[in-house]
Enzyme design. Structure first.
Site, PDB file in Angstrom:
ATOM      1  N   HIS A  87     -20.896  14.659  73.862  1.00 52.30           N
ATOM      2  CA  HIS A  87     -22.102  15.481  73.775  1.00 52.30           C
ATOM      3  C   HIS A  87     -22.888  15.450  75.084  1.00 52.30           C
ATOM      4  O   HIS A  87     -22.822  14.480  75.844  1.00 52.30           O
ATOM      5  CB  HIS A  87     -22.966  15.092  72.573  1.00 52.30           C
ATOM      6  CG  HIS A  87     -23.455  13.674  72.557  1.00 52.30           C
ATOM      7  ND1 HIS A  87     -24.586  13.279  73.233  1.00 52.30           N
ATOM      8  CD2 HIS A  87     -22.991  12.564  71.931  1.00 52.30           C
ATOM      9  CE1 HIS A  87     -24.794  11.989  73.010  1.00 52.30           C
ATOM     10  NE2 HIS A  87     -23.835  11.523  72.230  1.00 52.30           N
ATOM     11  N   ASP A  89     -26.323  16.277  75.175  1.00 49.97           N
ATOM     12  CA  ASP A  89     -27.739  15.955  74.971  1.00 49.97           C
ATOM     13  C   ASP A  89     -27.940  14.441  74.934  1.00 49.97           C
ATOM     14  O   ASP A  89     -26.981  13.675  74.793  1.00 49.97           O
ATOM     15  CB  ASP A  89     -28.265  16.603  73.670  1.00 49.97           C
ATOM     16  CG  ASP A  89     -27.479  16.188  72.431  1.00 49.97           C
ATOM     17  OD1 ASP A  89     -26.272  15.885  72.545  1.00 49.97           O
ATOM     18  OD2 ASP A  89     -28.074  16.148  71.332  1.00 49.97           O
ATOM     19  N   ASP A 119     -24.591   6.711  76.712  1.00 49.22           N
ATOM     20  CA  ASP A 119     -24.543   7.609  75.528  1.00 49.22           C
ATOM     21  C   ASP A 119     -25.009   8.998  75.930  1.00 49.22           C
ATOM     22  O   ASP A 119     -26.177   9.303  75.812  1.00 49.22           O
ATOM     23  CB  ASP A 119     -25.412   7.043  74.405  1.00 49.22           C
ATOM     24  CG  ASP A 119     -25.362   7.907  73.143  1.00 49.22           C
ATOM     25  OD1 ASP A 119     -24.453   8.747  73.027  1.00 49.22           O
ATOM     26  OD2 ASP A 119     -26.240   7.743  72.295  1.00 49.22           O
ATOM     27  N   GLU A 153     -25.833  16.865  69.493  1.00 53.42           N
ATOM     28  CA  GLU A 153     -25.278  15.751  68.708  1.00 53.42           C
ATOM     29  C   GLU A 153     -26.385  14.822  68.234  1.00 53.42           C
ATOM     30  O   GLU A 153     -26.298  14.234  67.159  1.00 53.42           O
ATOM     31  CB  GLU A 153     -24.251  14.963  69.537  1.00 53.42           C
ATOM     32  CG  GLU A 153     -23.381  14.016  68.718  1.00 53.42           C
ATOM     33  CD  GLU A 153     -23.982  12.635  68.469  1.00 53.42           C
ATOM     34  OE1 GLU A 153     -23.508  11.934  67.567  1.00 53.42           O
ATOM     35  OE2 GLU A 153     -24.937  12.252  69.163  1.00 53.42           O
TER      36      GLU A 153
HETATM   37 ZN   LIG Z   1     -23.886   9.562  71.453  1.00 52.23          ZN
END
Ligand SMILES: [Zn+2]
Length: 444
Positions: A87, A89, A119, A153
């Site tokens: 992802h 975002d 992340d 996400e």
């Molecule tokens: Zn994530």
């Protein structure tokens, strides 16, 4: 050198650092409720795919909420395709709490800093660096590889993987398995031990809305039908409920691997296994499995009343519930019991639990790729306590594994960096990830 031992070129090792840093600098904060704009990050990725001869497709349900999908044809036309998704975002970050600005992408002392460093702009950058390296070297993978860089996400996925699964299933034709975030990062339960948990499942999401009804009235009167009291009783029962242990195949496999590694003499196949005793004996390593041996239900929001001397006729609460695969009916029946006769409950949002086989050829290859580059490391399957885009892609019949390889130094706690303050990733960790992914994806 034979092709199978040729790794990523030095340009790939440079590019992964640049891409991670530059993607962090593109602020794609997702505040929920549609407040996010992934388009500049999607264009950044798409331009770099196109420059490597990999044709990107940009897809939006909502203007600015852009997804990128591309397919790299494999050499074996009979092989099933592999989805690699990440992802674009990120969750919000408050600069006041950070050592460096969360959207600076600063590279200092061999570490890339910023929101998304683990992340998961790191993985986005690693995959991009690997496939561009293949283009330069004329390498093609065995299986077709479908790349998906998704929006949304960190909120509902409605503008991201949910939209892709609903409206653009044809782009994922032939994909049977996928890899993405939250797995294959190093975890150091104690000095000298390195574990690499590879995710082979996710608990389901069961967010609930509770509504208590009662008799409205003056706050000074006796009221045996007070909606606030009824709600509070139900919320307290739900929040303090001890869910029974329910071992899935993945969690049982994780317990078996850890028990063997720590030479704990407990038969993990026993039907009446004392899981809490085993978790106790595992010490810090128990953190990998403890959140997923049971369902969970945490009260998170309360809403009732408008004046201190007025008893409202209704009170509302929200519960963050999470369910292991196969426990959905038990979860609902338990909620009927815990809420009691005066409180109604309904699903506010619901997502399926996932489980991927750990005895599959794919899991074996994922394991081998990590162990090749860290022979001292121990791969352990695990189940994620929460959820990812893999839930949406599972609707297309795609079995998801959490595999975003990173070898972090022992003093960096991946769990604390994830959505945490001072999120950062060492350059060495990115290089490790590129090598592992390059090796795995070529032979997948
Ligand atoms: Zn994530």
């Amino acid at each position: 050198m034979a092709e199978e031992v040729r790794g990523p070129d030095t340009t790939a090792l440079d590019e992964v650092v640049t891409f991670t840093s530059e993607l962090i600098r593109i602020d794609t904060t997702n505040r929920g409720g549609g407040d996010c704009r992934e388009r500049p990050a999607a264009e950044y990725v798409a331009e770099r795919l196109a420059a490597a001869g990999i044709e990107p497709t940009l897809l939006e349900r909502t203007p600015g909420r852009t997804n990128v999908v591309a397919r790299i044809p494999g050499t074996d036309p009979t092989a099933e395709a592999l989805l690699v998704h990440g992802h674009l975002d990120v969750v919000p970050a408050d600069p006041a709490e950070w050592t460096t600005h969360p959207f600076s992408g600063e590279i200092r002392d061999g570490v890339v800093w910023g929101r998304g460093a683990v992340d998961m702009k790191n993985m986005d950058a690693m995959v991009l660096a690997v496939v561009r390296s293949w283009a330069r070297q004329g390498i093609r993978p065995r299986r077709d590889i479908v790349l998906a860089y998704t929006a949304d996400e960190e909120a509902s996925a409605e503008d991201g993987s949910g939209f892709l699964a609903d409206r653009h299933a044809a782009l994922f034709e032939g994909c049977t398995e996928g890899i993405s975030e939250s797995g294959a990062f190093s975890f150091h339960p104690q000095p000298g031990t390195t574990l690499y948990p590879i995710a082979a499942g996710e608990r389901g999401t069961a967010w609930l809305k509770l509504t208590a009804h009662g008799r409205a009235g003056h706050g000074s009167k006796v009221n045996t039908a007070n909606a606030v009291t009824r709600l509070a009783d139900a919320v307290a029962r739900i929040g303090s409920h001890t869910w029974p242990v329910r071992l899935t195949a993945t969690v049982r496999a994780a317990l078996a691997e850890l028990a063997a590694l720590y030479a704990i003499d407990i038969d993990t196949r026993a039907p009446h296994l004392d899981v809490d005793l085993l978790l106790d004996k595992l010490g810090p390593a128990a953190a990998l499995v403890a959140p997923t041996v049971r369902n969970s239900s945490n009260p998170t929001m309360l809403d009732a009343g408008y004046k201190v001397n007025v008893i409202p006729g209704q009170a509302v609460a929200y519960i963050d519930g999470r369910t292991l695969p196969g426990t959905e009916e038990e979860f609902a029946a338990t909620m009927d019991e815990l809420t009691g006769p005066h409180v109604e409950w309904e699903f506010h949002h619901r997502e399926v639990a996932l489980e991927a086989p750990v005895d599959s050829p794919t899991f074996a290859k994922l394991r081998a790729a990590v162990e090749r580059f860290d022979p001292e490391g121990h791969v352990v399957p695990f189940t994620m306590s929460g959820g990812t885009d893999a839930k949406q892609f599972s609707r297309l019949g795609i079995t998801g594994y959490g595999f975003s390889p990173l070898r972090l130094p022992p003093d960096l706690d991946y769990g604390a960096l994830f959505h945490g303050v001072d999120e950062r990733v060492p350059v060495d960790a990115l290089h490790f990830g590129v090598r592992v992914l390059d090796h795995y994806l070529k032979s997948a």
